[in-house]
Design a protein around this motif. Structure first.
Motif, PDB file in Angstrom:
ATOM      1  N   LEU A 217       0.830  -1.206   0.000  1.00 51.61           N
ATOM      2  CA  LEU A 217       0.000   0.000   0.000  1.00 51.61           C
ATOM      3  C   LEU A 217       0.862   1.253   0.000  1.00 51.61           C
ATOM      4  N   VAL A 218       1.883   1.275   0.869  1.00 50.76           N
ATOM      5  CA  VAL A 218       2.757   2.452   0.924  1.00 50.76           C
ATOM      6  C   VAL A 218       3.540   2.595  -0.365  1.00 50.76           C
ATOM      7  N   ALA A 219       4.014   1.476  -0.923  1.00 51.06           N
ATOM      8  CA  ALA A 219       4.757   1.548  -2.181  1.00 51.06           C
ATOM      9  C   ALA A 219       3.885   2.116  -3.295  1.00 51.06           C
ATOM     10  N   ALA A 220       2.633   1.650  -3.376  1.00 54.46           N
ATOM     11  CA  ALA A 220       1.735   2.149  -4.414  1.00 54.46           C
ATOM     12  C   ALA A 220       1.420   3.637  -4.204  1.00 54.46           C
ATOM     13  N   THR A 221       1.134   4.003  -2.959  1.00 52.63           N
ATOM     14  CA  THR A 221       0.814   5.407  -2.675  1.00 52.63           C
ATOM     15  C   THR A 221       2.001   6.313  -2.948  1.00 52.63           C
ATOM     16  N   THR A 222       3.184   5.899  -2.484  1.00 55.97           N
ATOM     17  CA  THR A 222       4.378   6.710  -2.711  1.00 55.97           C
ATOM     18  C   THR A 222       4.690   6.826  -4.192  1.00 55.97           C
ATOM     19  N   SER A 223       4.511   5.739  -4.935  1.00 55.52           N
ATOM     20  CA  SER A 223       4.793   5.767  -6.369  1.00 55.52           C
ATOM     21  C   SER A 223       3.855   6.743  -7.089  1.00 55.52           C
ATOM     22  N   LEU A 224       2.569   6.713  -6.725  1.00 54.38           N
ATOM     23  CA  LEU A 224       1.631   7.641  -7.352  1.00 54.38           C
ATOM     24  C   LEU A 224       1.984   9.089  -7.047  1.00 54.38           C
ATOM     25  N   VAL A 225       2.348   9.367  -5.798  1.00 52.81           N
ATOM     26  CA  VAL A 225       2.715  10.743  -5.431  1.00 52.81           C
ATOM     27  C   VAL A 225       3.979  11.174  -6.164  1.00 52.81           C
ATOM     28  N   LEU A 226       4.969  10.271  -6.230  1.00 53.38           N
ATOM     29  CA  LEU A 226       6.219  10.621  -6.906  1.00 53.38           C
ATOM     30  C   LEU A 226       6.008  10.819  -8.402  1.00 53.38           C
ATOM     31  N   ILE A 227       5.159   9.969  -9.008  1.00 51.27           N
ATOM     32  CA  ILE A 227       4.877  10.155 -10.437  1.00 51.27           C
ATOM     33  C   ILE A 227       4.220  11.507 -10.673  1.00 51.27           C
ATOM     34  N   ALA A 228       3.269  11.870  -9.795  1.00 52.09           N
ATOM     35  CA  ALA A 228       2.597  13.163  -9.938  1.00 52.09           C
ATOM     36  C   ALA A 228       3.551  14.341  -9.778  1.00 52.09           C
ATOM     37  N   LEU A 229       4.627  14.140  -9.008  1.00 54.17           N
ATOM     38  CA  LEU A 229       5.586  15.229  -8.789  1.00 54.17           C
ATOM     39  C   LEU A 229       6.761  15.182  -9.754  1.00 54.17           C
ATOM     40  N   LEU A 230       7.297  13.991  -9.999  1.00 55.30           N
ATOM     41  CA  LEU A 230       8.537  13.893 -10.767  1.00 55.30           C
ATOM     42  C   LEU A 230       8.319  14.023 -12.265  1.00 55.30           C
ATOM     43  N   VAL A 231       7.186  13.557 -12.794  1.00 51.39           N
ATOM     44  CA  VAL A 231       6.943  13.686 -14.233  1.00 51.39           C
ATOM     45  C   VAL A 231       6.867  15.152 -14.652  1.00 51.39           C
ATOM     46  N   PRO A 232       6.069  16.004 -13.987  1.00 52.17           N
ATOM     47  CA  PRO A 232       6.122  17.436 -14.352  1.00 52.17           C
ATOM     48  C   PRO A 232       7.511  18.041 -14.133  1.00 52.17           C
ATOM     49  N   MET A 233       8.212  17.602 -13.081  1.00 52.30           N
ATOM     50  CA  MET A 233       9.549  18.128 -12.849  1.00 52.30           C
ATOM     51  C   MET A 233      10.505  17.731 -13.972  1.00 52.30           C
ATOM     52  N   ALA A 234      10.367  16.481 -14.455  1.00 54.72           N
ATOM     53  CA  ALA A 234      11.214  16.051 -15.568  1.00 54.72           C
ATOM     54  C   ALA A 234      10.925  16.862 -16.824  1.00 54.72           C
ATOM     55  N   LEU A 235       9.643  17.102 -17.094  1.00 57.94           N
ATOM     56  CA  LEU A 235       9.289  17.934 -18.254  1.00 57.94           C
ATOM     57  C   LEU A 235       9.802  19.359 -18.091  1.00 57.94           C
ATOM     58  N   LEU A 236       9.745  19.874 -16.859  1.00 56.50           N
ATOM     59  CA  LEU A 236      10.242  21.225 -16.601  1.00 56.50           C
ATOM     60  C   LEU A 236      11.754  21.296 -16.819  1.00 56.50           C
ATOM     61  N   ILE A 237      12.468  20.245 -16.404  1.00 54.32           N
ATOM     62  CA  ILE A 237      13.924  20.229 -16.602  1.00 54.32           C
ATOM     63  C   ILE A 237      14.269  20.242 -18.087  1.00 54.32           C
ATOM     64  N   ARG A 238      13.527  19.455 -18.877  1.00 60.80           N
ATOM     65  CA  ARG A 238      13.795  19.462 -20.315  1.00 60.80           C
ATOM     66  C   ARG A 238      13.488  20.824 -20.932  1.00 60.80           C
ATOM     67  N   SER A 239      12.391  21.435 -20.475  1.00 59.27           N
ATOM     68  CA  SER A 239      12.036  22.754 -20.994  1.00 59.27           C
ATOM     69  C   SER A 239      13.076  23.796 -20.614  1.00 59.27           C
TER      70      SER A 239
END
Length: 412
Positions: free
Chosen positions: A8-30
């Motif tokens: 449960l914690v792994a799934a919850t943490t993964s969802l939160v990290l995806i929501a944060l890190l994917v926009p951050m990765a796109l921002l870094i490329r931009s």
């Protein structure tokens, strides 16, 4: 439970990290692309200042990237580049950014006395994405580290919950096996502590009820002795000696039956007992060996040299052995040999009684069933002794003929 909490914690943490890190990765490329384009624009502006001056060629050479200057008279300075549609558009006096093979081109116009010059600065795809992969790798490592950290923390938290629950389960099993002194140690979350306190209260209540039962048994014993004594006196007062002896014998039998019932009730109330199976079996075999010698029976005895503790009282185990050996003498002809073997099995012991008689149907090994005219309670007594320790009883045919009874007793 620990596994489910970790997932449960792994799934919850993964969802939160995806929501944060994917926009951050796109921002870094931009940010990387914007930085490369800004540096190209600055280079183009630095060259445009030198357009129309003798220092133009030197300015082009000093720029650390491919720069091309299209002059109004058709000449081209710097790196070779095609005169694309974007270059022609920039010649109208506009600043243009266009896609090019393997990169982008930044076009800036500069006015001279002869017309409009176009400065082209090429930005490769490698420069546009410089440092992006490294940043993404760092974000991936950071995300995995946070997920692992969350799983470890969840496991520690789950352990703090499951450890008291496991303790409650162990205490429950001990209480079910007859260990009424078992108590749970309150710990963990408030809800688990509340369950532990309730279980301890239940165990105390059971202990109190059993104590009251023992007192009731003692009171019953006292109340029954008086009418039995009066009945015995009445029997002794009869004039017919034979009738008096017969009635006295009936009174004695009744008194023994009452004593046995009370003793059994006290034993059940007192909790789980234990004994040395080696000593009990040796003593009962010695007792039956006298009768076996009179009937010409050969007795094979195999007992361990050391003590063998089992979770059954000495009286119950002795009754078990007596019932099994009594069946041998009751259901086999005189002279038929038998064997008694006692050996360790796991934490307990295994008692095997076999004979070379006619054998019997294992289907008859039930309470009250007998093919020999007896009450059929012998095997039931042995079975109850085995099951009271948490063991079992099984009946089978011997390979050379005869019956084999295996009694498994667990350790204390």
């Amino acid at each position: 439970m620990r596994r489910w909490l970790a997932l449960l914690v792994a799934a919850t943490t993964s969802l939160v990290l995806i929501a944060l890190l994917v926009p951050m990765a796109l921002l870094i490329r931009s940010v990387a692309e914007n930085g490369a384009m800004n540096r190209a624009t600055a280079a183009a502006e630095s060259v445009s200042v030198a357009v129309g001056t003798p220092d133009l060629a030197l300015a082009v050479e000093q720029v650390p990237r491919p720069v091309t200057v299209f002059l109004p008279d058709g000449r081209v300075l710097g790196a070779a580049a095609p005169r694309s549609a974007a270059v022609r558009l920039a010649a109208t006096g506009r600043s243009v950014t266009a896609e090019a093979p393997d990169g982008r081109e930044v076009l800036s116009s500069a006015q001279t006395s002869e017309g409009t010059a176009v400065i082209r600065v090429f930005v490769s795809d490698a420069e546009l994405t410089r440092g992006v992969r490294e940043a993404w790798a760092a974000l991936l490592v950071l995300g995995l580290g946070l997920v692992l950290l969350g799983i470890v923390l969840a496991d520690r938290l789950a352990l703090a919950v499951t450890r008291p629950v496991d303790g409650l389960a162990r205490v429950s099993h001990r209480l079910a096996s007859g260990d009424l002194a078992a108590r749970a140690e309150p710990g963990g979350p408030p809800e688990v502590r509340s369950v532990a306190l309730a279980l301890n209260h239940l165990a105390t209540r059971i202990d109190d009820l059993l104590a009251a039962e023992r007192e009731s048994v003692a009171d019953l014993s006292h109340r029954l002795r008086t009418p039995l004594t009066a009945l015995r006196l009445d029997a002794e007062a009869l004039r017919d000696p034979e009738e008096a002896a017969r009635l006295a014998a009936r009174v004695d039998a009744l008194e023994r039956a009452v004593s046995t019932v009370i003793t059994d009730a006290r034993r059940r109330s007192a909790g789980r007992e234990s004994c040395d199976a080696t000593a009990v079996v040796r003593e009962r075999v010695r007792f039956w060996s006298v009768l076996a010698e009179d009937q010409g029976r050969e007795v094979e005895v195999s007992l361990p040299d050391a003590e063998l503790p089992v979770a059954v009282g000495a009286a119950d185990l002795a009754a078990c052995v007596d019932a099994l050996l009594g069946n041998v003498f009751a259901h086999t002809p005189e002279g038929v040999p038998f064997a008694v073997r006692l050996a360790p099995r796991g934490s307990g012991a295994a008692l095997t009684v076999s004979d070379r008689g006619p054998g019997f149907d294992p289907a008859l090994a039930r309470r009250g069933d007998s093919a020999g005219g007896s009450t059929g309670l012998g095997l039931d007594i042995a079975r109850r002794a085995a099951e009271s320790s948490g063991g079992s009883l099984s009946v089978s045919y011997a390979a050379g003929g005869g019956a084999v009874v295996d009694v498994v007793l667990t350790g204390p």
